[in-house]
Enzyme design. Structure first.
Site, PDB file in Angstrom:
ATOM      1  N   CYS A 222      -8.331 -28.134 -11.051  1.00 40.77           N
ATOM      2  CA  CYS A 222      -8.205 -29.573 -10.196  1.00 40.77           C
ATOM      3  C   CYS A 222      -7.510 -29.575  -8.556  1.00 40.77           C
ATOM      4  O   CYS A 222      -7.468 -30.593  -8.035  1.00 40.77           O
ATOM      5  CB  CYS A 222      -7.350 -30.625 -11.094  1.00 40.77           C
ATOM      6  SG  CYS A 222      -5.589 -30.222 -10.853  1.00 40.77           S
TER       7      CYS A 222
ATOM      8  N   ARG B 198       0.838  -1.392  -0.024  1.00 39.79           N
ATOM      9  CA  ARG B 198      -0.049   0.046  -0.034  1.00 39.79           C
ATOM     10  C   ARG B 198       0.819   1.194  -0.017  1.00 39.79           C
ATOM     11  O   ARG B 198       0.199   2.431  -0.267  1.00 39.79           O
ATOM     12  CB  ARG B 198      -0.860  -0.020   1.210  1.00 39.79           C
ATOM     13  CG  ARG B 198      -2.192  -0.687   1.167  1.00 39.79           C
ATOM     14  CD  ARG B 198      -3.202  -0.514   2.233  1.00 39.79           C
ATOM     15  NE  ARG B 198      -4.141  -1.538   1.905  1.00 39.79           N
ATOM     16  CZ  ARG B 198      -4.066  -2.676   2.163  1.00 39.79           C
ATOM     17  NH1 ARG B 198      -2.743  -3.243   2.248  1.00 39.79           N
ATOM     18  NH2 ARG B 198      -4.712  -3.732   1.624  1.00 39.79           N
TER      19      ARG B 198
ATOM     20  N   ASN C 203       2.822  -0.791  15.311  1.00 47.32           N
ATOM     21  CA  ASN C 203       2.980  -0.591  13.839  1.00 47.32           C
ATOM     22  C   ASN C 203       3.485   0.913  13.705  1.00 47.32           C
ATOM     23  O   ASN C 203       3.155   1.869  14.707  1.00 47.32           O
ATOM     24  CB  ASN C 203       1.228  -0.596  13.486  1.00 47.32           C
ATOM     25  CG  ASN C 203       1.145  -0.423  11.727  1.00 47.32           C
ATOM     26  OD1 ASN C 203       1.838  -1.232  11.108  1.00 47.32           O
ATOM     27  ND2 ASN C 203       0.315   0.256  11.333  1.00 47.32           N
TER      28      ASN C 203
ATOM     29  N   HIS D 201      -4.018 -15.156   3.699  1.00 47.45           N
ATOM     30  CA  HIS D 201      -4.173 -14.847   2.335  1.00 47.45           C
ATOM     31  C   HIS D 201      -3.501 -15.914   1.500  1.00 47.45           C
ATOM     32  O   HIS D 201      -2.910 -15.607   0.050  1.00 47.45           O
ATOM     33  CB  HIS D 201      -3.613 -13.234   2.054  1.00 47.45           C
ATOM     34  CG  HIS D 201      -4.534 -12.492   2.873  1.00 47.45           C
ATOM     35  ND1 HIS D 201      -4.066 -11.335   2.879  1.00 47.45           N
ATOM     36  CD2 HIS D 201      -5.940 -12.451   3.132  1.00 47.45           C
ATOM     37  CE1 HIS D 201      -5.155 -10.447   3.631  1.00 47.45           C
ATOM     38  NE2 HIS D 201      -6.164 -11.091   3.719  1.00 47.45           N
TER      39      HIS D 201
ATOM     40  N   ILE E  92       9.547  -2.202  14.204  1.00 51.59           N
ATOM     41  CA  ILE E  92       8.876  -3.249  14.626  1.00 51.59           C
ATOM     42  C   ILE E  92       9.819  -4.313  15.443  1.00 51.59           C
ATOM     43  O   ILE E  92       9.805  -4.923  16.454  1.00 51.59           O
ATOM     44  CB  ILE E  92       7.946  -4.110  13.618  1.00 51.59           C
ATOM     45  CG1 ILE E  92       6.903  -3.344  13.489  1.00 51.59           C
ATOM     46  CG2 ILE E  92       7.839  -5.571  13.845  1.00 51.59           C
ATOM     47  CD1 ILE E  92       6.220  -3.695  12.163  1.00 51.59           C
TER      48      ILE E  92
ATOM     49  N   CYS F 115      -1.845 -25.997 -15.857  1.00 48.69           N
ATOM     50  CA  CYS F 115      -1.576 -26.932 -14.823  1.00 48.69           C
ATOM     51  C   CYS F 115      -1.155 -28.235 -15.634  1.00 48.69           C
ATOM     52  O   CYS F 115      -1.716 -28.770 -16.758  1.00 48.69           O
ATOM     53  CB  CYS F 115      -3.220 -27.320 -14.303  1.00 48.69           C
ATOM     54  SG  CYS F 115      -2.629 -28.874 -13.198  1.00 48.69           S
TER      55      CYS F 115
ATOM     56  N   GLN G  96      -1.313 -12.114   7.462  1.00 42.48           N
ATOM     57  CA  GLN G  96      -2.033 -11.549   6.018  1.00 42.48           C
ATOM     58  C   GLN G  96      -0.648 -11.904   5.003  1.00 42.48           C
ATOM     59  O   GLN G  96      -1.117 -11.345   4.015  1.00 42.48           O
ATOM     60  CB  GLN G  96      -2.454 -10.104   6.374  1.00 42.48           C
ATOM     61  CG  GLN G  96      -3.529  -9.755   7.367  1.00 42.48           C
ATOM     62  CD  GLN G  96      -3.763  -8.397   7.678  1.00 42.48           C
ATOM     63  OE1 GLN G  96      -2.878  -7.882   8.229  1.00 42.48           O
ATOM     64  NE2 GLN G  96      -4.624  -7.990   6.979  1.00 42.48           N
TER      65      GLN G  96
HETATM   66 ZN   LIG Z   1      -5.031 -28.798 -12.673  1.00 44.01          ZN
END
Ligand SMILES: [Zn+2]
Length: 252
Positions: free
Chosen positions: A132, A38, A220, A121, A238, A154, A103
């Site tokens: 699949c 961000r 933070n 996430h 931190i 895939c 996160q």
């Molecule tokens: Zn697949």
């Protein structure tokens, strides 16, 4: 309360906690060279995110998605855990911390040695097929994209593959979410570290902890919407903050 008083209080809560949980966001990884997406210069300052629906429907969107993922992989694949990650790993192995709800998708908590990590996430270290559901290590796909510049398929079913992370417009993984709620509802201390606490539903977890009576600590760089409700707030580096807490809680 001064920062010093806050640190002493947090150290005491940590020492006395029987089920402390860390909730982490991008800010814990900036010392490892991974910018907060961000922030100015972050990923979304340069790129428009691809939404899940677009990814499903459009080959062009999938190519763009893979271009962004490839850049991130190229830039951050060698990132290493920093002192903050290492301290959380140490606290977990000393049974001070039950685990980490994160996160982040960078895998740095596991790299630091944490064994109980809930990735809200998902993880950028793996690739999954949305057709699949098979999972793969991401290296082969990155090599392939480097050659072709086209979204890979895939190897098992020729379906659509993506990083095993949650895209915008995609639901959080259900089992991980339920496990996180369980940890949080049974926590007596929640350390919210490096999260702006604005991304829902993830940010509702620290709020839930506070409502259930846990001590809520926010560490933070910037203010968060939960600062007013937190039992302690520390706004400084931190790594430095966790190191100070560690020294106060567990003097050697
Ligand atoms: Zn697949």
């Amino acid at each position: 309360m001064s920062t010093d008083q806050s640190l002493h209080r947090i150290a005491q809560w940590l020492r006395e906690a029987s089920s402390a949980v860390a909730f982490t966001g991008a800010g814990i990884s900036t010392d490892s060279g991974i910018p907060d997406f961000r922030s100015p210069g972050g990923v979304w300052a340069k790129n428009t995110p691809v939404y899940y629906q677009q990814f499903i429907e459009s080959p062009q969107a999938r190519n763009e998605y893979w271009r962004q993922k490839f850049e991130a992989h190229r830039d951050f694949q060698h990132a290493q855990p920093n002192l903050a990650h290492q301290l959380l790993a140490r606290w977990e192995s000393a049974n001070t911390l039950r685990g980490v709800v994160t996160q982040n998708i960078d895998g740095l908590h596991q790299a630091a040695g944490n064994r109980h990590v809930l990735e809200l996430h998902g993880t950028a270290r793996e690739v999954e097929c949305i057709d699949c559901q098979q999972r793969f290590s991401n290296d082969l796909f990155m090599d392939e994209f480097a050659r072709t510049r086209i979204a890979p398929f895939c190897p098992q079913c020729r379906g659509r593959v993506k990083s095993a992370t949650v895209l915008f417009g995609q639901a959080l993984p259900d089992a991980v979410w339920r496990q996180s709620i369980d940890w949080i509802q049974n926590a007596d201390l929640v350390l919210a570290i490096g999260s702006s606490l604005v991304v829902e539903p993830a940010a509702s977890l620290p709020r839930m902890a506070h409502e259930r009576g846990a001590h809520l600590v926010i560490i933070n760089r910037d203010t968060t919407p939960l600062d007013q409700r937190a039992d302690a707030v520390v706004r400084q580096s931190i790594s430095e903050t966790l190191q100070q807490i560690d020294r106060l809680a567990f003097p050697s």
